[in-house]
Structure formats: structure tokens, C-alpha cells
Design a protein around this motif. Structure first.
Motif, PDB file in Angstrom:
ATOM      1  N   ARG A   1       0.839  -1.190   0.000  1.00 39.84           N
ATOM      2  CA  ARG A   1       0.000   0.000   0.000  1.00 39.84           C
ATOM      3  C   ARG A   1       0.882   1.252   0.000  1.00 39.84           C
TER       4      ARG A   1
ATOM      5  N   SER B   1      -3.231   5.353   7.621  1.00 36.47           N
ATOM      6  CA  SER B   1      -3.656   6.244   8.701  1.00 36.47           C
ATOM      7  C   SER B   1      -2.776   5.993   9.926  1.00 36.47           C
TER       8      SER B   1
ATOM      9  N   ARG C   1      -3.606   5.290  12.882  1.00 36.80           N
ATOM     10  CA  ARG C   1      -4.066   4.105  13.618  1.00 36.80           C
ATOM     11  C   ARG C   1      -3.529   2.817  12.955  1.00 36.80           C
ATOM     12  N   GLU C   2      -3.595   2.857  11.622  1.00 34.64           N
ATOM     13  CA  GLU C   2      -3.108   1.687  10.900  1.00 34.64           C
ATOM     14  C   GLU C   2      -1.592   1.546  11.069  1.00 34.64           C
TER      15      GLU C   2
ATOM     16  N   PHE D   1      -0.895  -0.192  14.179  1.00 38.17           N
ATOM     17  CA  PHE D   1      -1.197  -1.613  14.014  1.00 38.17           C
ATOM     18  C   PHE D   1      -0.050  -2.312  13.254  1.00 38.17           C
ATOM     19  N   LEU D   2       0.443  -1.644  12.205  1.00 36.15           N
ATOM     20  CA  LEU D   2       1.515  -2.252  11.413  1.00 36.15           C
ATOM     21  C   LEU D   2       2.803  -2.365  12.220  1.00 36.15           C
TER      22      LEU D   2
ATOM     23  N   LEU E   1       2.596  -5.346  14.177  1.00 32.81           N
ATOM     24  CA  LEU E   1       2.855  -6.525  13.347  1.00 32.81           C
ATOM     25  C   LEU E   1       4.347  -6.694  13.087  1.00 32.81           C
TER      26      LEU E   1
ATOM     27  N   LEU F   1       5.962  -8.410  15.722  1.00 32.58           N
ATOM     28  CA  LEU F   1       5.651  -9.847  15.691  1.00 32.58           C
ATOM     29  C   LEU F   1       6.480 -10.580  14.640  1.00 32.58           C
ATOM     30  N   ARG F   2       6.752  -9.854  13.536  1.00 34.47           N
ATOM     31  CA  ARG F   2       7.438 -10.480  12.412  1.00 34.47           C
ATOM     32  C   ARG F   2       8.928 -10.644  12.637  1.00 34.47           C
TER      33      ARG F   2
END
Lengths: 410, 189
Positions: free
Chosen positions: B162, B168, B170-171, B174-175, B178, B181-182
Motif C-alpha cells: 500500500r 492512517s 491508527r493503521e 497496528f503495522l 505486526l 511480531l514479524r
């Protein structure tokens, strides 16, 4: 945990074992207490309507609609990326897909990924069968990339030259799967997944070293759909029914081997019938019956009428779900010694094995079962017991998935 | 587009005719469906239930070599005044036959469940077939040059991610979660 399932070939009712496998995997993981959601494409340019109706599924699902023009790697990857991003999963579980799967995996590369490979689509970009010139192909995209691209290009050349594309020929062309760039994308996406799940050792050994974690997880059956088998009717004059189910019109499935064996047997005995589920016409013989294409429920009805099931695949059948289903129905299975079939069909215990393509050996195996109803019953019961112990979906999910999901997020 | 009132489904051997009849009936429950089959062929009860009329033609009438019979067959097809004429293969022969029947729409419902529109003009059908073969051969040549020749068209890696501007805050949070986590596990973990 929120798990997004992505499958490019999902359809329900299932046309093959891969779709049934994903369906039961999703249900099983949902039963473990995770939030699940399926994202799968539907096509408005198909006359058989949409591939699935979310209302028919026991878990949430989103169909992503594609027109023929949008049926291209980039729009498809974008559509999946946007839909999955909106749902905000912790993990992506990728199911079946062919030439577009690497594109979709690349678009979702921000998430930890588990990828299920049902055929040999992680090794062979020709027709995903890893089968060429009547034997297992020694090449694969990881070891002989340029040769594999040329092989795939030769395979789809007829589509390219005639301009009349089959679905997969069109995917091959639109994904530009002959290019070095596709080969790099392919290797990169397989290398990027946390765990690759495959069906047999052949599929596993070839990508070890290219993918961080590769596991063999067997497919299963829903035992609730296969009640314990009733004794077979033994009416006088009733012929023993030898059944072959699945996509019998696919040459790799070996229907011609079974027909050849049937021809040999029909010369010496007439106490049997061969039933084959083929969407295309079969040669006319008194002992041969085309049971036509059947859905899942229809195939279960056929198992109830059959006495022996034959899986005569000539290629390395990745798993051979038909053999497991037949065993669940309490039937002895005669299968070729190929791919994942010997993992399930134990020679002399739950069925008999023969060399792939050897119709004479198949005829001998069938004759021994036709002669001995007690042996059929014994093997059928042993097969059922084995499926209850090894292939019940609930047990498979419990045995493999909790640890797998934990590790994927670690 | 108004739904078709008269549909003709043209039989071909080696394809699942019953599936097309069922699909046509499901898609157009109120239409009058005519099955055109060779006289040597019979429909099962299930297939017959999907159609309103069966037109059985002499197999000889399918061949343009027998001019009189063939023209009679064409006249019969035209008399059906089909709003939708369905063939089962996207071939030149079926395309020409379908176009000669002068339907309002001519389509192929092929073995892979795709709907392929075919022009209704005989000349266009022939031109389309010729153009398709010529373009197909040219396309094959270009690709063959790229795969068998030197890799002169080096392309950057594909990127379906993307665009950054559209993410955004907020996103982004969130990323970032992630990304943590990755991260590959450390040897101590």
C-alpha cells in the motif's frame, strides 16, 4: 488470535480435496477459539454462478468479485490486500492458488504467513503436478528456475499461439510467469512464509532450506459424515462394484489404467462392475458404468453402494483424499504406489498397492479382492479403524495446529 | 439489459450438456429454452425438465457439405428467433453457425464455466478467429524471445504494498505491532 484465510480457488460445495481441506481446517481452528475469516474470489464471468455463498459456510467469509478484465495479478493482489487490511488479522493463512498466489502473498507480506500447498504448486510452475514424460520431474523452480520457466512456457504455448486461453493459461500469461521477475517473486514469497504446509515427503524435501519451516500435515475426513459402515448386501447375482471417484477425466488420475485392468478381468470373469465418475463419455462396455460427476454427498452415496475403491493415479498424488474417504466408508482401497497414497493405504492391511500405470498388477490385486469377500471386509474394517485413529479432523487440528499457530506468531 | 425470452442451447459432444441446461434454467427461469441436439442423442428426464422444447436435427444437417440439408437446418435455427444462443466451444465452426442463426446475443459457455461473448456477424466471427491466431503468434514470438534470449528487460521487483501516504496513524500503529511480531526470534528466546 485473528486469522485471515485467503484462497484463490475456494468453492463450496467443493470440487476437489483442497477446498474440503481448507473448509475443515478453518472450522477446526475456529473451534480452537480463534477468530477466523475467509477471503476468496468469485467471478462474474462464470456461467455456473458464484463459487460459493457465504451463507452456506459456518464461518464468516467475504467473496471478492472479479470481472474478466480485473482478473489480473495486480488488481487481485490489491483487492485481497485491502479486504484483509480492513479486517486486521494477526496472521494470514494462504490456501490454494496457482499463478496469482505469489502476487497475493506479496501483497500481504506485512503479516506473518502460513501457506498451504495442496499440489506441487510451490515447486512446479508448469501444471503444478511435478510430473513430466510419465515420471516425477527432477526439476523444480528452486533448483532449476530458468528450465522450469521454459518448460511452463512450452506447456502454455498452444494457448498463447491460438489466442484461446484456458483459465490457467490465461493466468500464466497475465502473471507473466515466464519472466525472471516472477521466478524471483515466487522464491521470495515461499521464503517469506513462517511455515509451509505440504502433503507428502516429496513436496517437503524439495523446499527444505528455501523456507524457514516446512511441515507435512495430513488431510482428514469429517467422520460424522461417514457413519460406521453397514454390512454389504449379499443378494444372489449381485455384482461386486469397483468404484473410482474423483476427476476421472483427468489423465493423471489413471482411469485408463483401471479400464485396461477391467478389460483384462472381463475376459475371465463377469462377477464385477466398474463405476467411474467421469464428466466425459467412457468406452461402452457391459461391465463399465459412468456414474457421472458427483458432488460430495453424491460420492458418499456411491461409497455405500461400492465394494472396492480404486485410486489408480499415475502421478505422485499429493495426498489422495479419496483413499482416506473410502477407508472411512469401510471399503478396501486398491491404490497406486505413488506420492502420498502409500502413507494412508497400508499394503495388506487397509488395502493393496500396485505400481503406477501397471494395469496387469492392478487386475491381479482386484482379482484377489473379488475372490475373497472376507478379506475385503477385514481390510475395510482396518481402514475405518485407521481413519478413526489418524484422520479425524478434530484430532488432526488438535495434534498440529495449536503449536503451529503459536510458533507462527512468535 | 432485458432478460432473454428465447434461449437456444446448442449441443456439442464431449462436454457436459446437462450442466449448461441446468445453469440456463436457473439463470433464466421464465425463458423458453430450446435444446438443439442431434437426432441420435436423447435427453435424460432431468435434462428434459430444464427445457421447454427439443429440436432434434439429422446429424447430416450439421455439415455444410450437404448444402440443402444444412440450409434447412439454418432456417430452422433462425426460425427460433433466439434472444440468447449458447454454444459450448469457442470454435470458428460453432461461431459461424451461431452467427448464421442470427440471435440477439451469441455466447460460449465453455468447459471452464466462462462466459465468452461471440460476435453475431459471420464476417466478424471469421475475422476475430484470424486476428486471434495472428496476434497469438506475435505474442508468442515476443515472449519466446524474452525467455530464450538474453534477459535485456530486467525489471524491478514487484511491489503490491500500500502506498505510504494512504496509511492512517491508527493503521501505522497496528503495522508497527505486526512488525514486532514479524521479527525473527532471537537465539535466547
Amino acid at each position: 488470535m485473528r486469522i485471515a484465510f485467503v484462497d484463490l480457488l475456494f468453492s463450496w460445495p467443493p470440487p476437489g480435496g483442497a477446498q474440503a481441506d481448507l473448509y475443515y481446517t478453518i472450522r477446526g481452528i475456529q473451534a480452537l477459539g480463534h477468530d477466523v475469516h475467509l477471503f476468496a474470489p468469485c467471478y462474474d464471468f462464470k456461467w455456473a454462478f458464484n463459487a460459493f455463498d457465504p451463507d452456506d459456510l459456518p464461518f464468516p467469509a467475504t467473496p471478492l468479485w472479479f470481472t474478466n478484465a480485473a482478473y489480473r495479478p495486480a488488481p487481485m493482489a490489491r483487492a485481497f490486500r485491502d479486504a484483509v487490511d480492513a479486517w486486521r488479522p494477526d496472521l494470514v493463512f494462504a490456501g490454494f492458488g496457482r499463478y496469482y498466489k505469489p502476487h497475493v502473498l506479496a501483497a500481504l507480506n506485512r503479516y506473518p504467513q502460513i501457506s498451504r500447498y495442496y499440489m506441487y504448486e510451490h515447486l512446479c510452475i508448469r501444471d503444478f503436478s511435478l510430473y513430466k514424460a510419465a515420471e516425477t520431474c527432477p526439476n523444480d523452480i528452486f533448483h532449476t528456475g530458468p528450465a522450469c520457466r521454459r518448460c511452463a512456457f512450452a506447456c502454455w504455448s498452444r494457448d498463447l499461439r491460438s489466442g484461446k486461453f484456458t483459465t490457467y493459461g490465461l493466468e500464466f500469461d497475465r502473471a507473466r510467469a515466464w519472466t525472471p521477475r516472477y521466478e524471483r517473486l515466487f522464491r521470495q514469497t515461499v521464503g517469506n512464509v513462517r511455515t509451509a504446509i505440504v502433503n507428502n515427503d516429496l513436496a517437503k524435501t524439495r523446499i527444505e532450506g528455501f523456507c524457514p519451516d516446512v511441515r507435512c500435515i495430513p488431510g482428514g475426513v469429517d467422520l460424522a459424515a461417514y457413519p460406521p459402515p453397514a454390512p454389504r448386501p449379499d443378494a444372489p447375482g449381485r455384482k461386486t462394484v469397483i468404484l473410482m471417484v474423483g476427476r476421472a477425466d483427468d489423465p493423471l488420475k489413471g482411469a485408463d489404467v483401471l479400464i485396461e485392468a477391467g478389460l483384462g478381468l472381463s475376459g475371465v470373469r463377469d462377477d464385477f462392475e466398474v463405476w467411474i465418475t467421469s464428466a466425459e463419455p467412457l468406452p461402452e462396455n457391459a461391465w463399465l458404468r459412468n456414474a457421472g460427476w458427483r458432488d460430495h454427498a453424491g460420492i458418499r452415496d456411491l461409497y455405500h453402494q461400492a465394494d472396492i475403491v480404486v485410486v489408480p493415479s499415475v502421478w505422485d498424488e499429493p495426498y489422495g483424499l479419496v483413499a482416506v474417504e473410502a477407508m472411512a466408508a469401510g471399503l478396501p482401497v486398491v491404490a497406486s504406489r505413488a506420492g502420498g497414497l502409500p502413507m494412508n493405504v497400508r499394503h495388506g492391511e487397509t488395502g493393496l498397492l500396485f505400481a503406477p500405470g501397471d494395469s496387469a498388477e492392478l487386475a491381479l490385486r482386484l482379482a484377489s479382492l473379488l475372490d475373497d469377500p472376507a478379506l475385503r471386509a477385514r481390510m475395510g474394517a482396518a481402514g475405518r479403524a485407521r481413519v478413526e485413529a489418524e484422520n479425524d479432523w478434530a484430532a488432526i487440528i488438535q495434534r498440529h495446529y495449536p503449536a503451529l499457530l503459536e510458533e507462527a506468531l512468535r | 439489459m432485458t432478460p432473454p425470452e428465447r434461449i437456444v442451447v446448442f449441443y456439442s459432444a464431449d462436454a457436459d450438456y446437462a450442466a449448461r441446461l441446468r445453469a440456463a434454467r436457473r439463470a433464466f427461469p421464465d425463458a423458453r429454452i430450446t435444446a438443439v441436439i442431434p437426432a441420435t442423442q436423447t435427453l435424460s428426464d432431468g435434462e428434459r425438465a430444464c427445457v421447454d422444447h427439443v429440436h432434434a436435427a439429422e446429424p447430416a444437417a450439421y455439415s455444410p457439405v450437404r448444402v440443402r440439408r444444412f440450409l434447412g437446418f439454418l432456417r430452422a435455427l433462425r426460425a427460433m428467433r433466439a434472444d440468447l444462443f449458447i454454444v459450448m466451444f469457442d470454435s470458428l465452426r460453432l461461431g459461424l453457425l451461431g452467427a448464421a442463426a442470427r440471435p440477439r446475443r451469441l455466447v460460449c459457455w465453455d468447459g471452464e464455466m466462462r462466459i465468452i461473448p461471440i460476435p453475431r456477424c459471420v464476417l466478424l466471427v471469421a475475422t476475430r478467429a484470424a486476428v486471434r491466431v495472428v496476434v497469438g503468434h506475435l505474442r508468442w514470438l515476443v515472449r519466446a524471445a524474452r525467455i530464450y534470449g538474453p534477459d535485456l528487460w530486467h525489471q524491478p521487483p514487484l511491489d503490491h504494498s500500500r502506498p505510504e501516504g494512504k496509511v492512517s496513524p491508527r493503521e501505522r500503529r497496528f503495522l508497527n505491532r505486526l512488525d514486532r511480531l514479524r521479527r525473527p526470534p532471537t537465539p535466547d528466546a
